[in-house]
Design an enzyme around this catalytic site. Sequence first.
Site, PDB file in Angstrom:
ATOM      1  CG  HIS A   1     -14.322  45.989  -9.547  1.00  0.00           C
ATOM      2  ND1 HIS A   1     -14.690  46.448 -10.796  1.00  0.00           N
ATOM      3  CD2 HIS A   1     -15.393  45.271  -9.103  1.00  0.00           C
ATOM      4  CE1 HIS A   1     -15.919  46.030 -11.095  1.00  0.00           C
ATOM      5  NE2 HIS A   1     -16.355  45.307 -10.069  1.00  0.00           N
TER       6      HIS A   1
ATOM      7  CB  SER B   1     -15.696  34.592  -0.281  1.00  0.00           C
ATOM      8  OG  SER B   1     -14.477  33.890  -0.166  1.00  0.00           O
TER       9      SER B   1
ATOM     10  CG  ASP C   1     -20.256  46.934  -2.709  1.00  0.00           C
ATOM     11  OD1 ASP C   1     -19.421  47.826  -2.952  1.00  0.00           O
ATOM     12  OD2 ASP C   1     -21.412  46.935  -3.182  1.00  0.00           O
TER      13      ASP C   1
END
Length: 281
Positions: free
Chosen positions: A145, A248, A88
């Site tokens: 992921h 980040s 996300d």
Amino acid sequence: MSDRLAVLPQYLLPKSALTNFAGRVAGAKAGKYTTGLIRWFVGRYNVNMSEALDPNIANYKTFNEFFTRALRPDARPLADAAYVCPVDGRISQFGDIEDDQIFQAKGHKFTTTALVGGDATLAAQFQHGSFANLYLSPRDYHRIHMPIDGKLTRMIYVPGELFSVNPTTARGIPGLFARNERVVCVFDTAHGPFVMTLVGATIVGSMATVWHGVVNPPRLPQVTEWSYTDQNIVLKKGDELGRFLLGSTVVMLFQKDVLKFNSAWQPAGPVQLGEEMGQLK
């Protein structure tokens, strides 16, 4: 999920008493004070707790537990695409690698060799390939992921700075993503190798992977590499790869003539884990 990632340790930035204090707070089991800190953070950054596997903020014993919270299994379905978005966040930049140059922001580029810690042989595999820089803000889900099935071959820790990686800083600091501390993960796939780089930032003191656990701290003074060619560490598309704390960036590298990016993607646009990142060329 690996037990080694169940709870990230407190984060520490050297030479900063304020950050050390913040790290102790984030790792502390302080009861109602921890719950109050989480409640403030949720309100300040408009965090959507309805997507969390456990939406009750009172159940998180530390701020770190909350920050690395899991999502509901149905919260991020995987698109029917060759490559899916691994996080996300927002798109910082994406597109073609010009020879070995990655576009950071107007007036700023950095090289693939610098990104991966100086390994010119590894970087050469992505000459004229493609890249994507995706920024995770404090409000975002902070697990990373897999965009595609892959077999892990190497992990490289590269020491560096801890500049903020928000869009303003990306426009102002040359070579930002190749100057900050980072963890470079190299995978083999059915369509050639790809690199997933976790880039540290201000108050990002822990980066972890599912196969290794916490990579930092400790902060090693030199580039350090782990080889996994003698192991069969295979992650499927959508599997958790790792996680880090606070805002980040991840930087991905793909080989030439492999990936055609989603036509709806635009710099600064929002992205979600599992949406289509691209198809095969």
